[in-house]
Scaffold this motif. Structure first.
Motif, PDB file in Angstrom:
ATOM      1  N   SER A  89      30.362  18.194  12.929  1.00 27.11           N
ATOM      2  CA  SER A  89      29.398  17.911  13.803  1.00 27.11           C
ATOM      3  C   SER A  89      29.348  19.309  14.586  1.00 27.11           C
ATOM      4  O   SER A  89      30.268  19.834  15.008  1.00 27.11           O
ATOM      5  CB  SER A  89      30.039  17.071  14.914  1.00 27.11           C
ATOM      6  OG  SER A  89      29.592  16.943  16.101  1.00 27.11           O
ATOM      7  N   THR A  90      28.108  19.528  14.962  1.00 26.76           N
ATOM      8  CA  THR A  90      27.658  20.659  15.545  1.00 26.76           C
ATOM      9  C   THR A  90      28.282  20.877  17.179  1.00 26.76           C
ATOM     10  O   THR A  90      28.519  21.870  17.515  1.00 26.76           O
ATOM     11  CB  THR A  90      26.258  20.969  15.653  1.00 26.76           C
ATOM     12  OG1 THR A  90      25.537  20.010  16.387  1.00 26.76           O
ATOM     13  CG2 THR A  90      25.603  21.257  14.426  1.00 26.76           C
ATOM     14  N   GLN A 113      25.247  17.181   8.889  1.00 26.95           N
ATOM     15  CA  GLN A 113      26.500  16.838   9.570  1.00 26.95           C
ATOM     16  C   GLN A 113      27.165  15.726   8.792  1.00 26.95           C
ATOM     17  O   GLN A 113      26.414  14.625   8.378  1.00 26.95           O
ATOM     18  CB  GLN A 113      26.325  16.404  10.884  1.00 26.95           C
ATOM     19  CG  GLN A 113      25.731  17.370  11.654  1.00 26.95           C
ATOM     20  CD  GLN A 113      25.383  17.045  13.097  1.00 26.95           C
ATOM     21  OE1 GLN A 113      26.232  17.433  14.078  1.00 26.95           O
ATOM     22  NE2 GLN A 113      25.000  16.024  13.455  1.00 26.95           N
ATOM     23  N   ARG A 117      27.454  12.459  15.477  1.00 24.56           N
ATOM     24  CA  ARG A 117      27.941  11.323  16.565  1.00 24.56           C
ATOM     25  C   ARG A 117      26.910  11.295  17.361  1.00 24.56           C
ATOM     26  O   ARG A 117      26.170  12.097  17.832  1.00 24.56           O
ATOM     27  CB  ARG A 117      29.290  11.458  16.875  1.00 24.56           C
ATOM     28  CG  ARG A 117      29.438  12.801  17.931  1.00 24.56           C
ATOM     29  CD  ARG A 117      30.794  12.765  18.458  1.00 24.56           C
ATOM     30  NE  ARG A 117      31.150  13.815  19.170  1.00 24.56           N
ATOM     31  CZ  ARG A 117      31.864  15.191  18.752  1.00 24.56           C
ATOM     32  NH1 ARG A 117      32.065  15.185  17.575  1.00 24.56           N
ATOM     33  NH2 ARG A 117      31.874  16.213  19.465  1.00 24.56           N
ATOM     34  N   GLY A 118      26.676  10.232  17.916  1.00 27.43           N
ATOM     35  CA  GLY A 118      25.628   9.772  18.986  1.00 27.43           C
ATOM     36  C   GLY A 118      26.504   9.229  20.169  1.00 27.43           C
ATOM     37  O   GLY A 118      27.975   9.421  20.257  1.00 27.43           O
ATOM     38  N   ARG A 119      25.925   8.740  21.219  1.00 29.98           N
ATOM     39  CA  ARG A 119      26.629   8.323  22.363  1.00 29.98           C
ATOM     40  C   ARG A 119      27.343   7.100  22.099  1.00 29.98           C
ATOM     41  O   ARG A 119      26.945   6.363  20.843  1.00 29.98           O
ATOM     42  CB  ARG A 119      25.583   7.748  23.568  1.00 29.98           C
ATOM     43  CG  ARG A 119      25.045   8.965  24.101  1.00 29.98           C
ATOM     44  CD  ARG A 119      24.159   8.619  25.442  1.00 29.98           C
ATOM     45  NE  ARG A 119      23.475   7.334  25.369  1.00 29.98           N
ATOM     46  CZ  ARG A 119      23.616   6.331  26.244  1.00 29.98           C
ATOM     47  NH1 ARG A 119      24.421   6.381  27.317  1.00 29.98           N
ATOM     48  NH2 ARG A 119      22.895   5.172  25.864  1.00 29.98           N
ATOM     49  N   LYS A 184      13.130   4.968  17.754  1.00 33.80           N
ATOM     50  CA  LYS A 184      13.963   6.167  17.931  1.00 33.80           C
ATOM     51  C   LYS A 184      13.792   7.129  16.690  1.00 33.80           C
ATOM     52  O   LYS A 184      13.790   6.715  15.676  1.00 33.80           O
ATOM     53  CB  LYS A 184      15.356   5.440  17.912  1.00 33.80           C
ATOM     54  CG  LYS A 184      16.246   6.645  18.461  1.00 33.80           C
ATOM     55  CD  LYS A 184      17.502   6.268  18.885  1.00 33.80           C
ATOM     56  CE  LYS A 184      18.728   7.410  19.081  1.00 33.80           C
ATOM     57  NZ  LYS A 184      19.541   6.835  19.981  1.00 33.80           N
ATOM     58  N   VAL A 206      21.527  17.748  20.119  1.00 35.17           N
ATOM     59  CA  VAL A 206      19.967  17.275  19.932  1.00 35.17           C
ATOM     60  C   VAL A 206      20.112  16.806  18.551  1.00 35.17           C
ATOM     61  O   VAL A 206      20.440  17.612  17.368  1.00 35.17           O
ATOM     62  CB  VAL A 206      18.944  18.092  20.203  1.00 35.17           C
ATOM     63  CG1 VAL A 206      17.529  17.615  19.539  1.00 35.17           C
ATOM     64  CG2 VAL A 206      18.777  18.616  21.645  1.00 35.17           C
TER      65      VAL A 206
HETATM   66  C1  BTN Z   1      22.333   9.420  20.451  1.00 40.63           C
HETATM   67  O1  BTN Z   1      21.137   9.213  20.241  1.00 40.63           O
HETATM   68  O2  BTN Z   1      23.308   8.820  20.808  1.00 40.63           O
HETATM   69  C2  BTN Z   1      22.714  11.044  20.471  1.00 40.63           C
HETATM   70  C3  BTN Z   1      22.553  11.706  19.332  1.00 40.63           C
HETATM   71  C4  BTN Z   1      22.967  13.014  19.284  1.00 40.63           C
HETATM   72  C5  BTN Z   1      22.832  13.678  17.749  1.00 40.63           C
HETATM   73  C6  BTN Z   1      23.164  15.083  17.654  1.00 40.63           C
HETATM   74  S1  BTN Z   1      22.776  15.871  16.288  1.00 40.63           S
HETATM   75  C7  BTN Z   1      23.575  17.433  16.626  1.00 40.63           C
HETATM   76  C8  BTN Z   1      24.691  17.131  17.569  1.00 40.63           C
HETATM   77  N1  BTN Z   1      25.954  16.936  16.868  1.00 40.63           N
HETATM   78  C9  BTN Z   1      26.317  15.643  16.632  1.00 40.63           C
HETATM   79  O3  BTN Z   1      27.250  15.326  16.253  1.00 40.63           O
HETATM   80  N2  BTN Z   1      25.481  15.022  17.673  1.00 40.63           N
HETATM   81  C10 BTN Z   1      24.476  15.601  18.288  1.00 40.63           C
END
Ligand code: BTN
Length: 320
Positions: A89-90, A113, A117-119, A184, A206
């Motif tokens: 993950s960045t 990646q 991960r997201g929220r 989305k 992002v």
């Molecule tokens: C979401 O919609 O919940 C947020 C998504 C965010 C994804 C980005 S991709 C670059 C960065 N690295 C991650 O692991 N997540 C964010």
């Protein structure tokens, strides 16, 4: 040397005689050919025609840091770019760099990646070479209570940049979803390191589906290329990333100079959520109400059927 050679090839009107290039770069013919071979290995289409010289016919669809930096013209965001072909993950790399005193504005970008991960602990699918997956290190001078504003700021920046680069109409679902035609296409994740009542570091992540085919995405998601429709068209990911970084900088400067008001006003103009009937899931609570506004700290204000106004700083919003 690589940067200068690329710059010369990019801006050449026609063919460039090798001897002219050697002179300009101050290198031997052998060194020049070695460098050309290196660029070809990176995917650059460089042709050499006897008696005419060298010409760059194509650049690879890669987010190489020297490509992103070329013509970026920002003062802060993207002055340092870390490029990774594959990463878990960045966010983790950016947080680690921030801990090692990386400069504000440092960007970590990856082609894919493995544990994006997201929220709310969700996964972020990151098909290789298709989307944009990056994190930006910020050291904002705002209280921890106002960090939601950073997520909104990033959403505004992404929406502005996508519209400028592709003409596609984008809206934002509170707090962090980038929507195209109600689906989305991207998301923002903000992670913090804070001490007492001050934010030490904010990493803004992002994820954006750019040239991703819908079958590579979760159900109900979309991508910019898909939204453009018609014959498959590839969106220039380098140009789009540059535009997003410029827009993040513009809005961040606005936030620092004028406070959150201007950024929040822009957000309101792009919001799909405001005025909509929504279901907010926050912890165990599920509230159905009408989203009426956002507060100065980025919180969502909703009017319940009883008339009561409630505020949410986090949670999942479903547009009903
Ligand atoms: C979401 O919609 O919940 C947020 C998504 C965010 C994804 C980005 S991709 C670059 C960065 N690295 C991650 O692991 N997540 C964010």
């Amino acid at each position: 040397m690589q940067d200068k050679l690329l710059e010369s090839l990019r801006h050449a009107q026609g063919y460039l005689p090798p001897e002219q290039l050697c002179q300009r770069l101050g290198v031997s013919r052998q060194a020049l050919w070695q460098e050309i071979a290196g660029l070809r290995r990176l995917g650059y289409g460089i042709v050499a025609v006897p008696h005419l010289g060298l010409r760059m016919e194509s650049a690879p669809d890669r987010l190489y840091p020297f490509e992103v930096a070329s013509g970026l013209h920002t003062r802060l965001i993207g002055k340092q770019i870390h490029y990774l072909k594959t990463v878990a993950s960045t966010m983790d790399v950016a947080m680690e760099l921030a801990g090692k005193a990386a400069a504000e504005g440092t960007v970590v970008v990856a082609e894919t990646q493995t544990r994006g991960r997201g929220r709310l602990g969700r996964q972020w699918l990151s098909p290789r070479y298709r989307g944009l997956y990056f994190s930006v290190i910020l050291r904002p001078d705002i209280p921890p209570t106002h960090t939601a504003v950073l997520t909104l700021l990033a959403g505004v920046a992404v929406a502005e940049a996508v519209a400028r680069c592709s003409g596609v109409d984008v809206s934002i679902k509170w707090p962090n979803d980038i929507l195209i035609a109600g689906r989305k296409a991207g998301g923002i994740l903000t992670e913090l390191r804070q001490e007492l009542d001050a934010v030490q570091v904010a990493v803004i992540g992002v994820g954006l589906n750019v040239n991703t085919a819908v079958h590579e995405l979760p159900a109900h998601a979309t991508s910019i290329a898909h939204a453009l429709g018609g014959p498959p068209r590839r969106v220039d990911r380098v140009a789009l990333l540059q535009e997003i970084l410029r827009a993040v900088e513009e809005n961040y400067v606005l936030l620092q100079k004028k406070g959150a008001g201007c950024v929040l006003e822009k957000w309101r103009g792009m919001a799909a959520t405001l005025g909509a009937r929504v279901k907010v899931a926050a912890g165990r609570e599920h509230v159905e109400a009408v989203a009426v506004d956002i507060d100065a700290d980025g919180g969502l204000l909703v009017r319940c059927d009883s008339g009561e106004i409630r505020k949410f700083m986090a949670g999942d919003v479903l547009h009903l």
